[in-house]
Scaffold this active site. Sequence first.
Site, PDB file in Angstrom:
ATOM      1  N   LYS A  12       0.270 -13.280 -12.393  1.00  0.00           N
ATOM      2  CA  LYS A  12       1.449 -13.326 -13.247  1.00  0.00           C
ATOM      3  C   LYS A  12       1.927 -14.775 -13.388  1.00  0.00           C
ATOM      4  CE  LYS A  12       0.916  -8.907 -13.308  1.00  0.00           C
ATOM      5  NZ  LYS A  12       1.433  -7.984 -12.330  1.00  0.00           N
ATOM      6  N   ASP A  23       6.548  -7.253  -1.926  1.00  0.00           N
ATOM      7  CA  ASP A  23       5.869  -7.698  -3.144  1.00  0.00           C
ATOM      8  C   ASP A  23       6.845  -8.635  -3.864  1.00  0.00           C
ATOM      9  OD1 ASP A  23       4.879  -7.984  -5.758  1.00  0.00           O
ATOM     10  OD2 ASP A  23       3.840  -6.057  -5.656  1.00  0.00           O
TER      11      ASP A  23
HETATM   12  C1  PLP Z   1       0.642  -7.034 -11.590  1.00  0.00           C
HETATM   13  C2  PLP Z   1       1.281  -6.706 -10.312  1.00  0.00           C
HETATM   14  C3  PLP Z   1       0.518  -6.519  -9.161  1.00  0.00           C
HETATM   15  C4  PLP Z   1      -0.976  -6.529  -9.169  1.00  0.00           C
HETATM   16  O1  PLP Z   1      -1.527  -7.733  -9.558  1.00  0.00           O
HETATM   17  P1  PLP Z   1      -3.020  -7.786 -10.162  1.00  0.00           P
HETATM   18  O2  PLP Z   1      -3.353  -9.214 -10.079  1.00  0.00           O
HETATM   19  O3  PLP Z   1      -2.914  -7.244 -11.538  1.00  0.00           O
HETATM   20  O4  PLP Z   1      -3.879  -6.929  -9.285  1.00  0.00           O
HETATM   21  C5  PLP Z   1       1.186  -6.266  -7.996  1.00  0.00           C
HETATM   22  N1  PLP Z   1       2.516  -6.187  -7.945  1.00  0.00           N
HETATM   23  C6  PLP Z   1       3.279  -6.346  -9.026  1.00  0.00           C
HETATM   24  C7  PLP Z   1       4.763  -6.253  -8.909  1.00  0.00           C
HETATM   25  C8  PLP Z   1       2.692  -6.598 -10.251  1.00  0.00           C
HETATM   26  O5  PLP Z   1       3.457  -6.723 -11.337  1.00  0.00           O
END
Ligand code: PLP
Length: 392
Positions: free
Chosen positions: A209, A184
């Site tokens: 984000k 991630d």
């Molecule tokens: C926000 C986030 C997600 C998920 O993203 P969404 O678009 O809200 O589903 C996954 N991994 C991390 C590290 C995040 O901060």
Amino acid sequence: MNDKNTGIGTRLSHGGISPQDHYGFVNPPVYRGSTVLFENTAALQERSARYLYGRRGTPTTDALINLITDLEGGENTILTSCGLSAITTAILALVKSGDHILMTDSVYRPSRHFCETVLSRLGVDTQYYDPLIGAGIADLIKDNTRIVFLETPGSQTFEMQDIPAMISAIKAHANSDRIFTMADNTWATGLFFRPLDFGVDISVQACTKYVVGHSDAMLGAATANARTWTQLHASFDAFGVCPGTEETFLGTRGMRTLEVRLRRHMASALEVATWLENCPEIAQVLCPALENAPGHDIWKRDFTGASGLFSVLLNPVSEKAVAAMLDGLEYFGLGYSWGGFESLVIPFDPSGYRTATHWDPAGPGLRFHIGLEDPSDLIQDLAKGFTRLNAV
Ligand SMILES: *Cc1c(COP(=O)(O)O)cnc(C)c1O
């Protein structure tokens, strides 16, 4: 444009653009489409047209796919409805019933929820590991281990994983042919860290984000190397988790300014974090870009920058005092998500759900996202917050 010798600013400005296909307009338009029409029966039956059906991709999605694939340095990319669906689509691309996956204990909590609900119901066993395990990950590999999932720095707590040590230990393992690694990469984006360059198979981003960057859309992406691309794409095709057209356009728009925004987020976050380090209310700042912070050496070795998200541990203080601080902040919103232009703060406490590690600091934790405001205003806001905290 995917030329490694060209600077990233240039590539983010010129990638995914084909004015000749759009009457000369710079930006690819938002193709709102389900149906694609074919010229005749033969063309329809051949299925050789570039676009067949809206769910499977449009020129709008292709523009962003090209940009993200270039940024992450992969074979190709799928775009999904949000970050979480990018993670779940990527995991389900590679596992079957009876498999075992290794998940970092510092993983984003909804990813954990997916493992504990859907994966466990499908007979896939999740084992959490200490994010700082390094080469020791090899000792946890079983005959049925299929995925090692990484997230660095860790969600909320910012542990820096030693990805090179982990990857070489996994690659040296007798079962390495059957094991896939996935990271991630939302915190760094491909701008500041490229997991695939370190031997990771799939890099996932919550484009919600920093890619979108304005808190106005949900979007996800997963970029695969050649080893995993066919499986990742097949999973995307089977699940139908396509992104919305408008959201995709906002992702492409965000990519154009990603570098300038992230550099400002980084500079401001460092300024605020450095100020916080010297506040008597603070026990520790968890921001790997700071010299005294845990994981700084790994960050310095593997990353080329830091984003605007970090945490702090306060010295022991009542919940009421923390609320007095947070409730009166002028510029820091209280809310989930991050990566937009505005600053945010949330209290956090992962002690109740971690299983491979203990999270037990003396005082409460706060996670900050530093937006694009003037850092001096943010610092003043926080200073007034500490005055309220101390008054309780
Ligand atoms: C926000 C986030 C997600 C998920 O993203 P969404 O678009 O809200 O589903 C996954 N991994 C991390 C590290 C995040 O901060």
